[in-house]
Design a protein around this motif. Structure first.
Motif, PDB file in Angstrom:
ATOM      1  N   LYS A  62      -1.241  -3.596  18.388  1.00 25.26           N
ATOM      2  CA  LYS A  62      -0.919  -4.254  16.901  1.00 25.26           C
ATOM      3  C   LYS A  62      -2.193  -3.764  16.125  1.00 25.26           C
ATOM      4  CE  LYS A  62       1.174  -7.982  14.904  1.00 25.26           C
ATOM      5  NZ  LYS A  62       1.500  -9.425  14.855  1.00 25.26           N
ATOM      6  N   TRP A  63      -1.625  -3.724  14.669  1.00 25.51           N
ATOM      7  CA  TRP A  63      -2.448  -3.394  13.625  1.00 25.51           C
ATOM      8  C   TRP A  63      -3.381  -4.706  13.217  1.00 25.51           C
ATOM      9  CZ3 TRP A  63       2.501  -3.600  13.913  1.00 25.51           C
ATOM     10  CH2 TRP A  63       3.358  -4.738  13.193  1.00 25.51           C
ATOM     11  N   ASP A  64      -4.347  -4.699  12.686  1.00 26.86           N
ATOM     12  CA  ASP A  64      -5.209  -5.680  11.941  1.00 26.86           C
ATOM     13  C   ASP A  64      -4.979  -6.118  10.570  1.00 26.86           C
ATOM     14  OD1 ASP A  64      -7.073  -5.203  14.473  1.00 26.86           O
ATOM     15  OD2 ASP A  64      -7.744  -3.659  13.371  1.00 26.86           O
ATOM     16  N   THR A  65      -4.468  -4.998   9.802  1.00 24.16           N
ATOM     17  CA  THR A  65      -4.204  -5.195   8.321  1.00 24.16           C
ATOM     18  C   THR A  65      -2.983  -4.488   8.079  1.00 24.16           C
ATOM     19  OG1 THR A  65      -6.573  -5.206   7.904  1.00 24.16           O
ATOM     20  CG2 THR A  65      -4.903  -5.011   6.033  1.00 24.16           C
ATOM     21  N   VAL A  66      -2.013  -5.211   7.356  1.00 24.36           N
ATOM     22  CA  VAL A  66      -0.733  -4.519   7.227  1.00 24.36           C
ATOM     23  C   VAL A  66      -0.696  -3.453   6.179  1.00 24.36           C
ATOM     24  CG1 VAL A  66       1.719  -5.087   6.355  1.00 24.36           C
ATOM     25  CG2 VAL A  66       0.626  -6.538   7.702  1.00 24.36           C
ATOM     26  N   PHE A  73      -4.482   5.242  -3.275  1.00 23.31           N
ATOM     27  CA  PHE A  73      -4.351   5.279  -1.779  1.00 23.31           C
ATOM     28  C   PHE A  73      -3.774   4.006  -1.165  1.00 23.31           C
ATOM     29  CE2 PHE A  73      -7.651   8.128  -4.055  1.00 23.31           C
ATOM     30  CZ  PHE A  73      -6.900   9.354  -3.837  1.00 23.31           C
ATOM     31  N   ALA A  74      -3.010   4.445  -0.136  1.00 26.79           N
ATOM     32  CA  ALA A  74      -2.429   3.351   0.613  1.00 26.79           C
ATOM     33  C   ALA A  74      -2.976   3.688   1.960  1.00 26.79           C
ATOM     34  CB  ALA A  74      -1.182   3.105   0.370  1.00 26.79           C
ATOM     35  N   LYS A  75      -3.278   2.793   2.978  1.00 20.81           N
ATOM     36  CA  LYS A  75      -3.159   2.857   4.444  1.00 20.81           C
ATOM     37  C   LYS A  75      -2.421   1.617   4.944  1.00 20.81           C
ATOM     38  CE  LYS A  75      -7.818   4.487   4.685  1.00 20.81           C
ATOM     39  NZ  LYS A  75      -9.404   4.254   5.097  1.00 20.81           N
ATOM     40  N   TRP A  76      -1.271   1.888   5.751  1.00 20.95           N
ATOM     41  CA  TRP A  76      -0.355   1.076   6.546  1.00 20.95           C
ATOM     42  C   TRP A  76      -0.545   0.649   7.816  1.00 20.95           C
ATOM     43  CZ3 TRP A  76       3.448  -1.970   4.202  1.00 20.95           C
ATOM     44  CH2 TRP A  76       3.658  -1.943   2.752  1.00 20.95           C
ATOM     45  N   PHE A  77      -0.649  -0.593   8.227  1.00 17.97           N
ATOM     46  CA  PHE A  77      -0.684  -0.934   9.592  1.00 17.97           C
ATOM     47  C   PHE A  77      -2.152  -0.636  10.303  1.00 17.97           C
ATOM     48  CE2 PHE A  77       3.801  -0.059   8.668  1.00 17.97           C
ATOM     49  CZ  PHE A  77       4.142  -1.303   8.735  1.00 17.97           C
ATOM     50  N   VAL A  78      -3.071  -0.761   9.348  1.00 19.54           N
ATOM     51  CA  VAL A  78      -4.492  -0.255   9.645  1.00 19.54           C
ATOM     52  C   VAL A  78      -4.904  -1.010  11.125  1.00 19.54           C
ATOM     53  CG1 VAL A  78      -6.806  -0.108   8.889  1.00 19.54           C
ATOM     54  CG2 VAL A  78      -5.141  -0.358   7.246  1.00 19.54           C
ATOM     55  N   GLY A  79      -5.365  -0.113  11.903  1.00 20.21           N
ATOM     56  CA  GLY A  79      -5.905  -0.172  13.297  1.00 20.21           C
ATOM     57  C   GLY A  79      -4.990  -0.224  14.373  1.00 20.21           C
ATOM     58  N   HIS A 475       5.416  -0.432  -6.226  1.00 22.34           N
ATOM     59  CA  HIS A 475       4.524  -1.176  -5.048  1.00 22.34           C
ATOM     60  C   HIS A 475       4.622  -0.083  -4.005  1.00 22.34           C
ATOM     61  CE1 HIS A 475       3.447  -3.598  -1.766  1.00 22.34           C
ATOM     62  NE2 HIS A 475       3.161  -4.258  -2.627  1.00 22.34           N
ATOM     63  N   PRO A 476       3.486   0.399  -3.160  1.00 28.19           N
ATOM     64  CA  PRO A 476       3.693   1.222  -2.021  1.00 28.19           C
ATOM     65  C   PRO A 476       4.556   0.797  -1.091  1.00 28.19           C
ATOM     66  CG  PRO A 476       1.383  -0.367  -2.187  1.00 28.19           C
ATOM     67  CD  PRO A 476       2.293  -0.500  -3.523  1.00 28.19           C
ATOM     68  N   TRP A 477       4.847   1.815  -0.271  1.00 32.46           N
ATOM     69  CA  TRP A 477       5.820   1.593   0.768  1.00 32.46           C
ATOM     70  C   TRP A 477       5.362   2.326   2.025  1.00 32.46           C
ATOM     71  CZ3 TRP A 477       6.253   4.908  -3.464  1.00 32.46           C
ATOM     72  CH2 TRP A 477       6.439   6.066  -3.284  1.00 32.46           C
ATOM     73  N   PRO A 478       5.701   2.156   3.267  1.00 29.31           N
ATOM     74  CA  PRO A 478       5.049   2.706   4.330  1.00 29.31           C
ATOM     75  C   PRO A 478       5.300   4.180   4.497  1.00 29.31           C
ATOM     76  CG  PRO A 478       6.357   0.677   5.033  1.00 29.31           C
ATOM     77  CD  PRO A 478       6.884   1.114   3.528  1.00 29.31           C
ATOM     78  N   GLY A 479       6.381   4.647   3.955  1.00 32.62           N
ATOM     79  CA  GLY A 479       6.727   6.088   4.221  1.00 32.62           C
ATOM     80  C   GLY A 479       6.216   7.206   2.958  1.00 32.62           C
ATOM     81  N   MET A 480       5.405   6.426   2.128  1.00 28.55           N
ATOM     82  CA  MET A 480       4.821   7.319   0.964  1.00 28.55           C
ATOM     83  C   MET A 480       3.794   8.437   1.614  1.00 28.55           C
ATOM     84  SD  MET A 480       2.362   4.427  -0.597  1.00 28.55           S
ATOM     85  CE  MET A 480       1.609   5.338  -1.758  1.00 28.55           C
ATOM     86  N   MET A 481       3.730   9.542   0.892  1.00 27.80           N
ATOM     87  CA  MET A 481       2.723  10.383   1.139  1.00 27.80           C
ATOM     88  C   MET A 481       1.515   9.770   1.115  1.00 27.80           C
ATOM     89  SD  MET A 481       2.642  12.976  -2.381  1.00 27.80           S
ATOM     90  CE  MET A 481       1.339  13.977  -1.826  1.00 27.80           C
TER      91      MET A 481
END
Length: 656
Positions: A62-66, A73-79, A475-481
């Motif tokens: 499981k991730w540490d940070t959503v 620049f976005a990162k999703w489900f980090v870790g 707002h950022p979304w998970p599927g974004m480039m």
């Protein structure tokens, strides 16, 4: 940058409710349910996406940070650790879906093949082990240049399985376009086929690869893996070229999926700009997996019994998200078709729907307008009663084409899911949910839950109802480039700096103009460049095209602005006629009067040219930029590598 049209002239009032039986069995059953989801996502986007990620996908860790958001620049489900190939295959083998059809494939000459989830898993593992045998390691880029055959999907899933980002290049691209993309991606290996079939012709793919690699043109490429499809005679370079079917016999069918970081690169997909070299759009693993999964599940209401057919090519984002990753992650049955409507079989799409009992059909407005031109006889000669849902993708759909699609193909019983999204977004952004949303012909209705969309001016301020503006995502979304490959500044400049940040908030803008009507429905008007300024009045080309297409003689229309000394610009229309109509001066005058009646004298076309076909990209979009060049008598400029049929351009050049 052009300012979008500031007023709409087409007032579409028709409203269609989902059939009660459809809503009853749908994942999202009502507007009340949609509103609850939308409000929940808007109030706390991170919690909304985290809950779905935990419920819908299988994670190794499981991730540490959503969300880590360092604009832009976005990162999703980090870790988090995950593998999209595992989510598309392995997890289904633990259930009854193991022996369910994963891919149904129909070849252009009529050959066919069905792969269950267990069979597809075996072939993907073998392909992955072949890649390893040829020296491909985690992080190496792999070029895929294939016809629409199962091995194209197998190659993508095999790359994802071992953590080698793929870059799929559409099989209709020239050797030069292929070379440029392989060079930019620094590909280590290319997967191709001896050839493919398209419109009754053999497409020589391996020859194009040879030309691209000639004289060490792409120095990083060490090996070429070749699938035997057409059995045409080809040259095989010793030491570099390998037959897929021969190497398949030498490897194990056991290849555990590599645990990937959620933000590890999954693929690079190149999009052509009007100028400059194509942009390498980067998508990563965890967020893209979740977004392609959820958008298919809710917007197409995918059910376990459905046969889902997206008519796109895997070389485009539509094929990535809605032939391969979205359907297989959901455990659905995805249909792939190698062919296209052609002179020898103009009704082939309806043959496929009838043969396999297709339930959900997803295609482009361009294709629908081509169907209209062919007439109703072809679809009416087939049994299309299996269809329960229709979709459109690629560009805004004219209301009358929407109505034809609903009546002739859908039998007045199938909801239509009109989707707005882009290569860069990874999945649907604005779309009806078919069990919940009342639809208006030509409108992509409302944002997908979790997407905060708005129509604004250049200063980032919301515009009034029915006023044109810029379509932005707030707002950022998970599927974004995540970036443009090797060029983060181009990413920032292209998508995040056109609209002034509002209260320090970055607004994503990818070039489309839109308006929202008094009911909150979104109407995408096309690229902001597709706006004509006539004596200070701004008209969206989409509006004039829709007026033309509403005339019974017109199958398809493309409208551009032509420079005019007095008015600034005037309307120049290219028109393709229905099969039973012939070009004439009388028809030109009739169409001009029809536009006046539908819109007003300001929109009257100065010129109308009849054409048998439009210059289109291989994904079916009309290249209006080229038409603008032709109408104004300029040289055709910019990248034309995506043009499907160059002869169309030559004929139009002669006519204009």
């Amino acid at each position: 940058m052009s300012q979008p049209t500031i007023e709409s002239v087409l007032k579409e009032k028709r409203l269609f409710s989902p059939p009660a039986e459809f809503s009853q069995n749908a994942h999202i059953k009502s507007m009340e349910e949609y509103s609850q989801l939308y409000d929940k996502a808007k109030a706390d986007p991170q919690q909304f996406w985290a809950e779905l990620a935990e419920k819908e996908l299988d994670w190794f860790e499981k991730w540490d940070t959503v969300l880590d958001w360092q604009p832009p620049f976005a990162k999703w489900f980090v870790g988090g650790k995950i593998n999209i190939s595992y989510n598309c295959l392995d997890r289904h083998l633990k259930t009854w879906r193991k022996n369910k059809a994963a891919l149904i494939w129909e070849g252009e000459p009529g050959d066919s093949r069905t792969l269950t989830y267990a069979q597809l898993h075996r072939e993907v593992c073998q392909m992955a082990n072949v890649l390893k045998k040829l020296g491909v390691q985690k992080g190496d880029r792999v070029g895929i240049y294939m016809p629409m055959i199962p091995e194209a999907a197998i190659a993508m899933l095999a790359c994802a399985r071992i953590g080698a980002p793929h870059t799929v290049v559409f099989g209709g691209f020239s050797s030069e376009a292929l070379k440029n993309r392989l060079l930019d991606a620094e590909a280590k290996l290319v997967i191709t086929a001896d050839g493919g079939f398209r419109k009754d012709k053999t497409v020589p793919l391996k020859q194009q690869v040879d030309l691209a690699l000639a004289n060490n043109g792409v120095p990083n490429v060490e090996n070429v893996l070749v699938v035997q499809r057409t059995k045409e005679k080809i040259e095989m370079e010793s030491g570099r070229d390998h037959w897929w079917h021969e190497l398949q016999l030498t490897v194990s069918a056991d290849c555990p999926a590599e645990p990937m970081d959620s933000e590890d690169m999954l693929f690079i997909l190149y999009t052509s700009g009007t100028t400059g070299k194509p942009k390498g759009v980067v998508h990563t693993t965890g967020g893209y997996n979740l977004y392609s999964h959820m958008t298919l599940k809710w917007a197409f209401d995918i059910q376990d019994t459905d046969i889902f057919w997206c008519t796109a090519d895997v070389g485009w984002i539509t094929g990535h998200s809605y032939i391969v990753y979205g359907p297989l992650s959901n455990g659905a049955t995805s249909l792939m078709y190698e062919g296209a409507p052609r002179k020898s079989n103009p009704g082939c799409f309806w043959d496929v729907v009838e043969k396999y009992g297709v339930n959900i059909f997803y295609t482009a407005p361009t294709a629908i307008r081509a169907f209209i031109k062919m007439g109703e006889e072809l679809p009416k000669a087939r049994d299309l009663s299996s269809l329960r849902l229709l979709g459109t993708v690629g560009e805004p759909i004219n209301p009358e084409a929407w109505m034809w699609y609903q009546r002739v193909i859908g039998g007045d019983r199938c909801p239509i899911v009109d989707t707005w999204w882009q290569t860069e977004t990874g999945g649907f952004m604005l779309t009806p949910l078919p069990g919940a949303t009342q639809t208006k012909p030509g409108s992509c209705t409302f944002p997908f839950p979790g997407i905060i969309a708005e129509v604004v001016d250049l200063d980032g301020n919301p515009v009034a109802d029915n006023q044109g503006g810029y379509l932005v995502i707030k707002h950022p979304w998970p599927g974004m480039m995540r970036t443009v490959y090797k060029n983060p500044e181009r990413f920032r400049r292209t998508y995040w700096e056109h609209i002034a940040p509002k209260d320090g908030q970055y607004l994503y803008f990818a070039g489309d103009g839109a308006r929202q009507d008094e009911d909150g429905y979104f109407w995408v008007m096309g690229r902001v460049d597709d706006v004509i300024n006539i004596s200070g009045h701004r008209l969206g080309t989409m509006e004039v095209e829709s007026a033309l297409v509403s005339h019974p003689a017109v199958a398809e229309a493309a409208v551009v602005g032509k420079p005019d000394e007095v008015k600034g610009e005037e309307v120049f229309a290219f028109v393709t006629l229905e099969g039973s109509y012939d070009p004439s001066d009388d028809l030109v005058n009739e169409l001009k009067q029809h536009v006046i009646k539908e819109i007003g004298a300001i929109a009257r076309p100065g010129e109308i040219r009849f054409t048998d076909a439009m210059p289109k990209t291989r994904s079916g979009k009309i290249m209006r930029r080229l038409l603008r060049n032709l109408a104004s008598g300029q040289e055709v400029v910019g990248d034309t590598s995506t043009l499907e049929d160059r002869s169309v351009l030559e004929k139009l050049r002669g006519g204009v």
